[in-house]
Enzyme design. Sequence first.
Site, PDB file in Angstrom:
ATOM      1  N   ARG A   1       0.865  -1.190   0.000  1.00 20.81           N
ATOM      2  CA  ARG A   1       0.000   0.000   0.000  1.00 20.81           C
ATOM      3  C   ARG A   1       0.891   1.227   0.000  1.00 20.81           C
ATOM      4  O   ARG A   1       2.107   1.112   0.123  1.00 20.81           O
ATOM      5  CB  ARG A   1      -1.046  -0.001   1.139  1.00 20.81           C
ATOM      6  CG  ARG A   1      -0.707  -0.695   2.406  1.00 20.81           C
ATOM      7  CD  ARG A   1       0.382  -0.086   3.206  1.00 20.81           C
ATOM      8  NE  ARG A   1       0.211   1.350   3.365  1.00 20.81           N
ATOM      9  CZ  ARG A   1       1.166   2.211   3.572  1.00 20.81           C
ATOM     10  NH1 ARG A   1       2.436   1.811   3.639  1.00 20.81           N
ATOM     11  NH2 ARG A   1       0.945   3.487   3.718  1.00 20.81           N
ATOM     12  N   GLY A   2       0.259   2.399  -0.144  1.00 21.13           N
ATOM     13  CA  GLY A   2       1.034   3.634  -0.318  1.00 21.13           C
ATOM     14  C   GLY A   2       1.151   3.892  -1.815  1.00 21.13           C
ATOM     15  O   GLY A   2       1.518   2.981  -2.578  1.00 21.13           O
ATOM     16  N   ALA A   3       0.833   5.126  -2.228  1.00 20.05           N
ATOM     17  CA  ALA A   3       0.645   5.406  -3.660  1.00 20.05           C
ATOM     18  C   ALA A   3       1.824   4.970  -4.557  1.00 20.05           C
ATOM     19  O   ALA A   3       1.624   4.192  -5.496  1.00 20.05           O
ATOM     20  CB  ALA A   3       0.320   6.887  -3.840  1.00 20.05           C
TER      21      ALA A   3
ATOM     22  N   ARG B   1      -7.656  -0.306  -6.557  1.00 20.55           N
ATOM     23  CA  ARG B   1      -7.935   0.786  -5.618  1.00 20.55           C
ATOM     24  C   ARG B   1      -8.149   2.074  -6.434  1.00 20.55           C
ATOM     25  O   ARG B   1      -7.413   2.297  -7.397  1.00 20.55           O
ATOM     26  CB  ARG B   1      -6.776   0.973  -4.612  1.00 20.55           C
ATOM     27  CG  ARG B   1      -6.603  -0.232  -3.686  1.00 20.55           C
ATOM     28  CD  ARG B   1      -5.653   0.046  -2.544  1.00 20.55           C
ATOM     29  NE  ARG B   1      -6.252   0.898  -1.529  1.00 20.55           N
ATOM     30  CZ  ARG B   1      -5.577   1.403  -0.499  1.00 20.55           C
ATOM     31  NH1 ARG B   1      -4.288   1.134  -0.356  1.00 20.55           N
ATOM     32  NH2 ARG B   1      -6.177   2.172   0.396  1.00 20.55           N
TER      33      ARG B   1
ATOM     34  N   GLN C   1      -1.580   2.289  10.038  1.00 19.50           N
ATOM     35  CA  GLN C   1      -0.322   2.385   9.264  1.00 19.50           C
ATOM     36  C   GLN C   1       0.740   3.169  10.018  1.00 19.50           C
ATOM     37  O   GLN C   1       1.934   2.938   9.831  1.00 19.50           O
ATOM     38  CB  GLN C   1      -0.581   3.054   7.899  1.00 19.50           C
ATOM     39  CG  GLN C   1      -1.348   2.215   6.904  1.00 19.50           C
ATOM     40  CD  GLN C   1      -2.823   2.538   6.935  1.00 19.50           C
ATOM     41  OE1 GLN C   1      -3.367   2.872   7.982  1.00 19.50           O
ATOM     42  NE2 GLN C   1      -3.492   2.428   5.811  1.00 19.50           N
TER      43      GLN C   1
ATOM     44  N   ASP D   1      -1.976  10.696  -1.862  1.00 24.85           N
ATOM     45  CA  ASP D   1      -2.341   9.749  -2.913  1.00 24.85           C
ATOM     46  C   ASP D   1      -2.624  10.437  -4.235  1.00 24.85           C
ATOM     47  O   ASP D   1      -2.608   9.810  -5.290  1.00 24.85           O
ATOM     48  CB  ASP D   1      -3.560   8.930  -2.491  1.00 24.85           C
ATOM     49  CG  ASP D   1      -3.122   7.824  -1.577  1.00 24.85           C
ATOM     50  OD1 ASP D   1      -2.814   8.111  -0.417  1.00 24.85           O
ATOM     51  OD2 ASP D   1      -3.029   6.664  -2.058  1.00 24.85           O
TER      52      ASP D   1
ATOM     53  N   ASN E   1      -5.407  12.373   0.937  1.00 26.17           N
ATOM     54  CA  ASN E   1      -4.486  11.518   1.689  1.00 26.17           C
ATOM     55  C   ASN E   1      -5.300  10.761   2.729  1.00 26.17           C
ATOM     56  O   ASN E   1      -6.523  10.953   2.864  1.00 26.17           O
ATOM     57  CB  ASN E   1      -3.368  12.354   2.344  1.00 26.17           C
ATOM     58  CG  ASN E   1      -2.237  11.492   2.874  1.00 26.17           C
ATOM     59  OD1 ASN E   1      -1.754  10.585   2.178  1.00 26.17           O
ATOM     60  ND2 ASN E   1      -1.807  11.711   4.096  1.00 26.17           N
ATOM     61  N   LYS E   2      -4.623   9.907   3.462  1.00 24.31           N
ATOM     62  CA  LYS E   2      -5.269   9.043   4.445  1.00 24.31           C
ATOM     63  C   LYS E   2      -6.287   9.781   5.299  1.00 24.31           C
ATOM     64  O   LYS E   2      -6.040  10.915   5.724  1.00 24.31           O
ATOM     65  CB  LYS E   2      -4.165   8.413   5.319  1.00 24.31           C
ATOM     66  CG  LYS E   2      -4.617   7.471   6.399  1.00 24.31           C
ATOM     67  CD  LYS E   2      -5.506   6.354   5.895  1.00 24.31           C
ATOM     68  CE  LYS E   2      -4.943   5.569   4.747  1.00 24.31           C
ATOM     69  NZ  LYS E   2      -5.942   4.754   4.020  1.00 24.31           N
TER      70      LYS E   2
HETATM   71  O1  MRU Z   1      -4.456   3.222   2.349  1.00 27.41           O
HETATM   72  P1  MRU Z   1      -2.974   3.404   2.212  1.00 27.41           P
HETATM   73  O2  MRU Z   1      -2.188   2.825   3.327  1.00 27.41           O
HETATM   74  O3  MRU Z   1      -2.485   2.966   0.849  1.00 27.41           O
HETATM   75  O4  MRU Z   1      -2.778   4.983   2.277  1.00 27.41           O
HETATM   76  C1  MRU Z   1      -1.490   5.510   2.158  1.00 27.41           C
HETATM   77  C2  MRU Z   1      -1.437   6.978   2.341  1.00 27.41           C
HETATM   78  O5  MRU Z   1      -2.427   7.627   2.596  1.00 27.41           O
HETATM   79  C3  MRU Z   1      -0.102   7.627   2.101  1.00 27.41           C
HETATM   80  O6  MRU Z   1       0.025   8.787   2.884  1.00 27.41           O
HETATM   81  C4  MRU Z   1       0.022   8.020   0.620  1.00 27.41           C
HETATM   82  O7  MRU Z   1      -0.224   6.930  -0.212  1.00 27.41           O
HETATM   83  C5  MRU Z   1       1.354   8.562   0.302  1.00 27.41           C
HETATM   84  S1  MRU Z   1       2.559   7.275   0.350  1.00 27.41           S
HETATM   85  C6  MRU Z   1       4.075   7.907   0.028  1.00 27.41           C
END
Ligand code: MRU
Length: 331
Positions: free
Chosen positions: A57-59, A91, A186, A227, A237-238
């Site tokens: 996970r994470g963009a 996603r 996370q 994201d 973002n999250k």
């Molecule tokens: O749902 P996730 O864990 O994929 O969400 C991740 C985030 O919100 C991160 O802050 C974002 O992807 C940036 S990662 C460098």
Amino acid sequence: MKVKRDDGVEDIQAVWMEDEGETVKMIDQRFLPSELKFYSAENYEEIYRAIKEMMVRGAPAIGVTAAYGIAQAEIQGEDVEEASERIRSARPTAYDLFHAVDHMLDNLERPCKSAEKYTGSVIERCREIGENGAELIKEGTNILTHCNAGALATVDFGTALAPMRIADRDGKDMHIYVDETRPRLQGARLTAWELYNEDISHSVIVDNASGHFMQRGEIDMVMVGTDRIVANGDIANKIGTYEKAVLAKENDIPFYVAAPVTTYDDSTERGKDILIENREDEEVKEINGNMITPEESDVENPAFDVTPVDYITGYITEKGIFSPSELKNMF
Ligand code: MRU
């Protein structure tokens, strides 16, 4: 990324390719920090599952996994259009996923090489984000971060965590406040694990404690990943990021967003047009398989929120640090 193991410290990437593209391996992030397990995706359906179920996970890391998945599908003689549609559907919010798929569809002649090149460019961009962002960190700075925008989320270095890594390498002392980041934790599970492995001073706080620390003057700046950045400078973002930004503004604390250009979606005008992923009720209703709500309760579980551009002090990118108006000019 450095990982402390029983027999010493190892350097591990969050995702990589093996067997000339036949296998895509990754740290299965669902088990951290208690277990360091790996997952092998042997075909594009397993790539889809790994992204959807958040093994990765994470963009930027989602983008890299998708790039490897497209290369794998091509090598295995699969219908690449079908594979890319499937992977795209894993996603909806992280723009890097779509950017990576499009990039691979345009560069399919040598699939493994293209995917490795894409990964290399993501790692290099994150390193540059680290170098640029580290200039904002002075000796003794206290930084709040939300979710995990570290090496696990980007293959290496991270976005929001990259400046902290580089500042630490340069010998600067700092302290990181890590939001636990419900529902999937996370921050508590992944960011704290990365900072522990790097010996960077940090405290995990519950999500609703950040206002308290800001009000007491214990946080000097907020650094988060994103994201998606859209044309007017709004970001997704999250979930919970928006609250941190509002609190930061209220307390005169700078709020920085770190991201590579692969996260910029200039085809979307405003944040309210970003599709926000809603995830399963169980993520909210259960912790480690134990129900924490009445079974009958309804739940809402948006995975991201939008922070309007007005709350953002600057964007830390591989090209430099930009104010909102400078960023708009880039578009
Ligand atoms: O749902 P996730 O864990 O994929 O969400 C991740 C985030 O919100 C991160 O802050 C974002 O992807 C940036 S990662 C460098």
